[in-house]
Design a protein around this motif. Structure first.
Motif, PDB file in Angstrom:
ATOM      1  N   ARG A 158      40.490  51.344  40.172  1.00 30.46           N
ATOM      2  CA  ARG A 158      41.740  52.065  39.920  1.00 30.46           C
ATOM      3  C   ARG A 158      42.867  51.081  39.653  1.00 30.46           C
ATOM      4  O   ARG A 158      43.742  51.324  38.812  1.00 30.46           O
ATOM      5  N   SER A 159      42.850  49.939  40.351  1.00 29.97           N
ATOM      6  CA  SER A 159      43.889  48.936  40.153  1.00 29.97           C
ATOM      7  C   SER A 159      43.721  48.203  38.826  1.00 29.97           C
ATOM      8  O   SER A 159      44.703  47.975  38.111  1.00 29.97           O
ATOM      9  N   LEU A 160      42.473  47.847  38.491  1.00 30.73           N
ATOM     10  CA  LEU A 160      42.232  47.049  37.285  1.00 30.73           C
ATOM     11  C   LEU A 160      42.153  47.886  36.012  1.00 30.73           C
ATOM     12  O   LEU A 160      42.441  47.377  34.930  1.00 30.73           O
ATOM     13  N   GLY A 161      41.746  49.137  36.142  1.00 33.53           N
ATOM     14  CA  GLY A 161      41.521  49.932  34.932  1.00 33.53           C
ATOM     15  C   GLY A 161      41.941  51.376  35.044  1.00 33.53           C
ATOM     16  O   GLY A 161      41.347  52.252  34.413  1.00 33.53           O
ATOM     17  N   GLY A 162      42.963  51.634  35.859  1.00 36.18           N
ATOM     18  CA  GLY A 162      43.398  53.013  36.055  1.00 36.18           C
ATOM     19  C   GLY A 162      43.901  53.695  34.801  1.00 36.18           C
ATOM     20  O   GLY A 162      43.937  54.928  34.724  1.00 36.18           O
ATOM     21  N   ASP A 163      44.273  52.901  33.794  1.00 34.54           N
ATOM     22  CA  ASP A 163      44.724  53.493  32.534  1.00 34.54           C
ATOM     23  C   ASP A 163      43.550  53.931  31.658  1.00 34.54           C
ATOM     24  O   ASP A 163      43.722  54.734  30.736  1.00 34.54           O
ATOM     25  N   ARG A 164      42.328  53.437  31.962  1.00 35.48           N
ATOM     26  CA  ARG A 164      41.141  53.759  31.160  1.00 35.48           C
ATOM     27  C   ARG A 164      40.128  54.607  31.912  1.00 35.48           C
ATOM     28  O   ARG A 164      39.274  55.238  31.295  1.00 35.48           O
ATOM     29  N   PHE A 165      40.213  54.608  33.249  1.00 36.77           N
ATOM     30  CA  PHE A 165      39.190  55.266  34.046  1.00 36.77           C
ATOM     31  C   PHE A 165      39.796  56.159  35.126  1.00 36.77           C
ATOM     32  O   PHE A 165      40.784  55.780  35.769  1.00 36.77           O
ATOM     33  N   ASN A 166      39.193  57.340  35.303  1.00 41.48           N
ATOM     34  CA  ASN A 166      39.426  58.153  36.488  1.00 41.48           C
ATOM     35  C   ASN A 166      38.357  57.738  37.495  1.00 41.48           C
ATOM     36  O   ASN A 166      37.159  57.797  37.191  1.00 41.48           O
ATOM     37  N   VAL A 167      38.763  57.327  38.681  1.00 37.90           N
ATOM     38  CA  VAL A 167      37.832  56.685  39.605  1.00 37.90           C
ATOM     39  C   VAL A 167      37.655  57.515  40.873  1.00 37.90           C
ATOM     40  O   VAL A 167      38.638  58.002  41.455  1.00 37.90           O
ATOM     41  N   ALA A 221      33.001  40.178  45.823  1.00 34.61           N
ATOM     42  CA  ALA A 221      31.813  40.388  44.985  1.00 34.61           C
ATOM     43  C   ALA A 221      31.986  41.615  44.098  1.00 34.61           C
ATOM     44  O   ALA A 221      31.656  41.595  42.901  1.00 34.61           O
ATOM     45  N   LEU A 222      32.502  42.688  44.670  1.00 32.18           N
ATOM     46  CA  LEU A 222      32.725  43.895  43.876  1.00 32.18           C
ATOM     47  C   LEU A 222      33.805  43.666  42.821  1.00 32.18           C
ATOM     48  O   LEU A 222      33.688  44.152  41.688  1.00 32.18           O
ATOM     49  N   LYS A 223      34.831  42.946  43.169  1.00 30.86           N
ATOM     50  CA  LYS A 223      35.920  42.691  42.218  1.00 30.86           C
ATOM     51  C   LYS A 223      35.391  41.949  40.990  1.00 30.86           C
ATOM     52  O   LYS A 223      35.760  42.270  39.846  1.00 30.86           O
ATOM     53  N   ARG A 224      34.510  40.972  41.203  1.00 27.27           N
ATOM     54  CA  ARG A 224      33.983  40.223  40.061  1.00 27.27           C
ATOM     55  C   ARG A 224      33.112  41.107  39.173  1.00 27.27           C
ATOM     56  O   ARG A 224      33.154  41.003  37.939  1.00 27.27           O
ATOM     57  N   ARG A 225      32.326  41.992  39.766  1.00 26.20           N
ATOM     58  CA  ARG A 225      31.504  42.896  38.945  1.00 26.20           C
ATOM     59  C   ARG A 225      32.390  43.886  38.186  1.00 26.20           C
ATOM     60  O   ARG A 225      32.148  44.184  37.015  1.00 26.20           O
ATOM     61  N   ILE A 226      33.400  44.384  38.852  1.00 23.94           N
ATOM     62  CA  ILE A 226      34.271  45.368  38.206  1.00 23.94           C
ATOM     63  C   ILE A 226      35.113  44.715  37.119  1.00 23.94           C
ATOM     64  O   ILE A 226      35.386  45.329  36.072  1.00 23.94           O
ATOM     65  N   GLU A 227      35.515  43.474  37.310  1.00 23.83           N
ATOM     66  CA  GLU A 227      36.202  42.752  36.239  1.00 23.83           C
ATOM     67  C   GLU A 227      35.308  42.631  35.012  1.00 23.83           C
ATOM     68  O   GLU A 227      35.775  42.790  33.862  1.00 23.83           O
ATOM     69  N   ALA A 228      34.024  42.353  35.234  1.00 23.42           N
ATOM     70  CA  ALA A 228      33.084  42.277  34.107  1.00 23.42           C
ATOM     71  C   ALA A 228      32.931  43.641  33.445  1.00 23.42           C
ATOM     72  O   ALA A 228      32.861  43.742  32.209  1.00 23.42           O
ATOM     73  N   PHE A 229      32.897  44.686  34.247  1.00 25.40           N
ATOM     74  CA  PHE A 229      32.764  46.036  33.706  1.00 25.40           C
ATOM     75  C   PHE A 229      33.982  46.423  32.868  1.00 25.40           C
ATOM     76  O   PHE A 229      33.850  46.975  31.766  1.00 25.40           O
ATOM     77  N   THR A 230      35.174  46.142  33.367  1.00 26.53           N
ATOM     78  CA  THR A 230      36.385  46.540  32.638  1.00 26.53           C
ATOM     79  C   THR A 230      36.567  45.736  31.353  1.00 26.53           C
ATOM     80  O   THR A 230      37.347  46.138  30.480  1.00 26.53           O
ATOM     81  N   SER A 231      35.870  44.613  31.228  1.00 25.39           N
ATOM     82  CA  SER A 231      35.976  43.824  29.995  1.00 25.39           C
ATOM     83  C   SER A 231      35.088  44.371  28.880  1.00 25.39           C
ATOM     84  O   SER A 231      35.197  43.932  27.729  1.00 25.39           O
TER      85      SER A 231
END
Length: 277
Positions: free
Chosen positions: A134-143, A240-250
């Motif tokens: 929600r913090s990294l991609g709240g403009d693109r995703f409903n979480v 660990a989750l933050k790094r995976r989610i950063e990869a996902f949002t890219s």
């Protein structure tokens, strides 16, 4: 190819071998210890060994050794060949006959996407993932997040980590996944499991055939020791989750077809989190 497929289908025709195959499919691309399979499926180790040997002979499962442990995973290339043969031969290459709801060649619609993170208790890891995306991609995703067996309270160590990272925790709560399978619930585009136990469970199929991923990691709730040591376990899970989610949002979600997008999600699961730094 026809002989191989016949042998593979015969192997999967045994209910218990099919049960083992299905669990490994749910955990793909993970490698799963034989002991964990035996416990989760309530199968005697000697009996499980026979089932796994049969699946290996059919080319559906592969074995790896790590120290004294035997790890098993799906031999996805062979499974895909089996399914391709059925589609091309039995279905005459017509997905509208055998797979009427398949949308593999289509790109995702260009809109805001719905993402659900699943864990067992929905008290820490899935709550972390919900907050981070929600913090990294709240403009693109409903979480959203939920649990297969949710607890009544969110873990205080998890809440403290989120507060320290600047996340708004006021709306967070523990929820059962049935909320998102009920009539009127948002249709998910992505469903991620973030603990092995949730991935092991035979969850109902989600409407709309969402892209799925498994990002299993150690449960920080089970950390022992001092409060500082427990807090560190939660910090590590968050990172660990933050790094995976950063990869996902890219990922360019709107420009990838479903097959390419599923492959990209699986690649994120395969990549050790330390290599994402």
């Amino acid at each position: 190819m026809e002989y191989e497929t016949t042998d593979q289908l015969a192997t999967l025709g045994h209910p218990q071998r099919l049960m083992v195959f299905r669990m490994l499919m749910r955990r793909f691309p993970d490698t799963v210890p034989a002991g964990e399979l035996a416990v989760q499926l309530d199968i005697k180790p000697s009996t499980l060994s026979n089932y796994l040997n049969a699946l290996q002979r059919a080319g559906l499962v592969r074995q790896e050794r790590l120290g004294t442990s035997l790890l098993y995973s799906i031999e996805m290339t062979n499974v895909q060949h089996m399914l391709d043969f059925l589609l091309k031969d039995c279905c005459k290459g017509r997905p509208d006959i055998c797979m009427p709801s398949t949308q593999g060649a289509k790109t995702m619609p260009d809109r805001k996407y719905n993402v659900l993170f699943l864990c067992v208790g929905n008290s820490a890891r899935s709550i972390f993932a919900e907050s981070i995306l929600r913090s990294l991609g709240g403009d693109r995703f409903n979480v959203y997040s939920a649990g297969t067996q949710p607890t009544s309270e969110l873990n205080p160590f998890a809440m403290q980590v989120l507060a320290d990272k600047g996340h708004d925790t006021s709306a967070l709560r523990s929820k059962h996944m049935s909320e998102f399978a009920a009539d009127g619930a948002p249709e998910m585009d992505f469903v991620f499991t973030v603990c092995n136990q949730a991935a092991n469970e035979d969850c109902p199929a989600w409407e709309g055939q969402p892209i799925s991923g498994h990002w299993g990691m150690v449960d920080p709730v089970k950390a022992m020791g001092t409060d500082a040591e427990k807090s560190l376990a939660f910090q590590n899970a968050y990172g660990a989750l933050k790094r995976r989610i950063e990869a996902f949002t890219s990922l360019p979600v709107e420009s990838l077809d479903r097959i390419a997008l599923q492959t990209a999600v699986d690649d994120i699961a395969r990549t050790p989190v330390e290599d994402m730094q």
